[in-house]
Design an enzyme around this catalytic site. Structure first.
Site, mmCIF file in Angstrom:
data_model
loop_
_atom_site.group_PDB
_atom_site.id
_atom_site.type_symbol
_atom_site.label_atom_id
_atom_site.label_comp_id
_atom_site.label_asym_id
_atom_site.label_seq_id
_atom_site.Cartn_x
_atom_site.Cartn_y
_atom_site.Cartn_z
ATOM 1 N N GLU B 129 0.825 -1.212 0.000
ATOM 2 C CA GLU B 129 0.000 0.000 0.000
ATOM 3 C C GLU B 129 0.858 1.261 0.000
ATOM 4 O O GLU B 129 0.511 2.264 -0.625
ATOM 5 C CB GLU B 129 -0.924 -0.005 1.232
ATOM 6 C CG GLU B 129 -1.904 1.139 1.305
ATOM 7 C CD GLU B 129 -2.912 1.129 0.157
ATOM 8 O OE1 GLU B 129 -3.687 0.186 0.035
ATOM 9 O OE2 GLU B 129 -2.891 2.089 -0.634
ATOM 10 N N LYS B 205 4.587 4.564 -10.224
ATOM 11 C CA LYS B 205 3.313 4.564 -9.498
ATOM 12 C C LYS B 205 2.124 4.307 -10.428
ATOM 13 O O LYS B 205 1.223 3.549 -10.092
ATOM 14 C CB LYS B 205 3.154 5.882 -8.749
ATOM 15 C CG LYS B 205 4.150 6.004 -7.589
ATOM 16 C CD LYS B 205 4.155 7.410 -7.009
ATOM 17 C CE LYS B 205 5.088 7.515 -5.808
ATOM 18 N NZ LYS B 205 5.306 8.929 -5.404
#
Lengths: 432, 432
Positions: B129, B205
């Protein structure tokens, strides 16, 4: 691939959204979960009623027992709403060893502790992501990814109907009654709008959010709740001139180790802030955690597909638990019983609109009363006489610094008795 | 209460944030999880180096084996970054039957498939996460609460350093080099800013986000990546005059059943939109799902405590799986291998700034070239001559309608050859 059978109670807006979400994305959903997900029965009150979604009529039954007592059904989705008989159905499903997914905010807010407790004992899941914020994944985030945080505040716009009404009042300069009538006609507000307009829907939601955020039970009857009925176009216009918009906010704040503050009321919010920019049917929820800082979630807070999406997310999560033998892995985290502070203990800024006698010394006299009650004034603006009907009356708008609500209340009580004040027309909290 | 022992690799910014988050909220964390969470060993390169957080010096070791091979350690947190040797450490931990929590975006983007695959085989967790968006719980939301959705788009501002630089360029009218120097001095940019400024950090990302959103592997070398070095104060000013701000966007879009478009580049974003209002070090990520509609997540995208918060959230999730014997319950969902479309297939609007010959007919000639390449013009604004040094030269700003990137590229190639165009100074995509 194993097949997991689920049963639905209710096939209204949310149920139809869940069925459609599942059907439209079935292949990916089953591949992600690693099991076939099959709707076995759907209990409805009237099996003949036209539905918003195509389902095999053979799935429909008017016998809830066909869902609740079928040993093949592993997951029951309670999508009927209201406390009774939903509560009894949920408890019966849990007793029968089934996991339950619910989007029933009223049941969970008022009476969620018992089903959660019983689910823990039975080792099954009780999930309710759809109960707050439609498809916004706020509950799971607090229970899991953000669970390491000590949350100090959860705050947001959680009722789409009132946000839609306030947005339109702001855009059009219209009064609540007119916008409400129109919203009812176009389906944005219900025929009986009490639950939304009086703030009860937001109350249920902030009670649920606060209970998770602060790991505490929250008694909804102690949540201070004020709807939007006192908000006028005139107040919205004054707020706008000062750089604010008026929103119905739901706020939960930590107040030390063993107390919390939970409240719902309209408030002035500074333009440009994320909550101020949340328009129409959208919801926005802001969390403040000791590690993560501020995190904002924004999305459609209600409706068939957004809420259906949340229900399906919960179903998938339960399916994974069933496959791994880990149902009940996230139990109730409301292990405290923190004190809910009364509204009088709130410290915030206030907006006060009043009619005053238009004579030299009026403002000074009123300011004196405020001062004696520890209310520190940030600004006052008195409009010219003639701005209201009576010639010798002017309108005055006061904005305070941070003060204690008990003090503002006692100041306003005294102000209603002095000759310089014709009437206190409205007062609202300002949430910076 | 059972004790779960964890080991850390690395005690830099993120490691310190995780340790501090855990220590500051230990009681609630353990109660939520239902187990004691104990840091058993921390492997670091230099055990004598001063640390940002107080830890018992006896926990520190310079031997990674003391973490990776200790049978008592159930969870290894890989917080060292980079592909090597992090990859080898992660694989060794997994082979040893340990679950792994990582915040290593480069490893996961470039080489995440193997550890995920091996973790599945071993029945352990591999969670990350913290690799995207700091404390913003976007990965878990896509894997779980929003998993029922067919996601069509994921888009956002995922690099805080470039967002900080662009925000300051916009506020101050300053050039990149000046702001960058200052940002380096104050710690907002690294000594070697390449990774941020050239868009690689955002590339990693968006590759991770896209792989989860579109259930597909994403080859980072095929992600079109353009940093912010071509953005000038002049372009920002022109954008502002037209009602736009310039942001570094990371974009993933579904393109039919078996193709996706993934790209990183600066773009003009309409003022007032949520992404335009994302300032300084903040991140914002927008998801579009077939059921949920648009959901926006907003928060601090990096830093010790936000990323530490995400690591602790993952640790808690793994702990629950350990207690319920369900590690590995959410396996890799990148079960497809969709084609990454080349940048030439993008259809969007474009902003083009050029110096043109200030003679009657220039604009018509240039517009003619655009037209022959299927580039439809929405607006053109030519500044008076004298706005640039040469007297017979004017500056022209073109904005197109939606056009194919291949067409804009061929048009610009031809335009560089005609006498009416002195130079094409810059061109940027406009993301509505």
């Amino acid at each position: 691939m194993e097949t997991i059978e689920i049963g639905l109670l209710g096939l209204g807006v949310v149920g139809s959204g869940a069925v459609r979400t599942l059907e439209e994305n079935r292949e990916a959903i089953e591949r992600k979960v690693g099991a076939r997900v099959r709707i076995k029965r759907i209990a409805v009150r009237d099996t003949k009623k036209p539905r918003m979604v195509d389902v095999d009529p053979a799935l429909l039954t008017d016998d809830v027992g066909a869902v609740l007592d079928d040993p093949g059904i592993r997951i029951v989705c309670e999508l009927i709403g209201g406390v009774h008989p939903a509560r009894e159905y949920v408890l019966r499903a849990i007793e029968n060893g089934k996991s339950v997914v619910s989007a029933n905010k009223e049941l969970i807010a008022k009476d969620g502790h018992e089903p959660m407790h019983r689910a823990s004992e039975q080792g099954v899941d009780f999930m309710f992501e759809g109960s707050v914020g439609g498809g916004i994944p706020i509950i799971q985030a607090m229970k899991s990814a953000l669970a390491g945080n000590r949350i100090t505040e959860v705050k947001g716009i959680v009722n789409g109907t009132t946000n839609y009404i306030l947005s339109r009042m702001t855009e059009e300069g219209a009064e609540l009654a007119d916008v409400l009538r129109d919203a009812q006609a176009s389906g944005y507000a219900e025929a009986d709008p009490t639950n939304d307009v009086e703030g009860y829907d937001a109350q249920y939601k902030i009670a649920i959010l606060s209970s998770i955020a602060f790991t505490s039970r929250v008694d909804t009857t102690k949540v201070y709740t004020e709807g939007i009925t006192r908000v006028t176009a005139h107040d919205i216009e004054h707020a706008r001139e000062m750089g604010y918009v008026i929103k119905l906010l739901a706020i939960g704040k930590s107040a030390g180790e063993d107390a919390i503050q939970v409240r719902v009321h309209p408030a002035l919010v500074r333009e440009g802030q994320p909550l101020a920019s949340t328009l129409g049917p959208f919801n926005a929820i802001l969390l403040r955690g000791h590690a993560v800082g501020d995190v904002l979630f924004y999305g459609q807070g209600a409706g068939m597909m957004p809420t259906g999406s949340a229900v399906v997310g919960d179903i998938m999560d339960v399916c994974r638990n069933i496959l791994h033998g880990s149902t009940g892995r996230i139990a109730c985290t409301c292990f405290q019983n923190k004190r809910l502070l009364p509204i009088e203990t709130v410290v915030t800024r206030y907006y006060i609109r009043m009619y005053v006698s238009d004579r030299p010394g009026s403002i000074a006299a009123i300011a004196g009363v405020f001062g004696r009650h520890n209310v520190s004034i940030a600004s006052v603006r008195a409009n010219a006489p003639g701005s209201v009907d009576a010639h010798d009356t002017a309108e005055a708008i006061w904005v305070t610094h941070n003060v204690l609500e008990a003090d503002i209340r006692s100041a306003l009580a005294e102000l209603q008795t002095i000759p310089e004040v014709r009437s206190v027309e409205n007062w609202l909290r300002v949430e910076e």
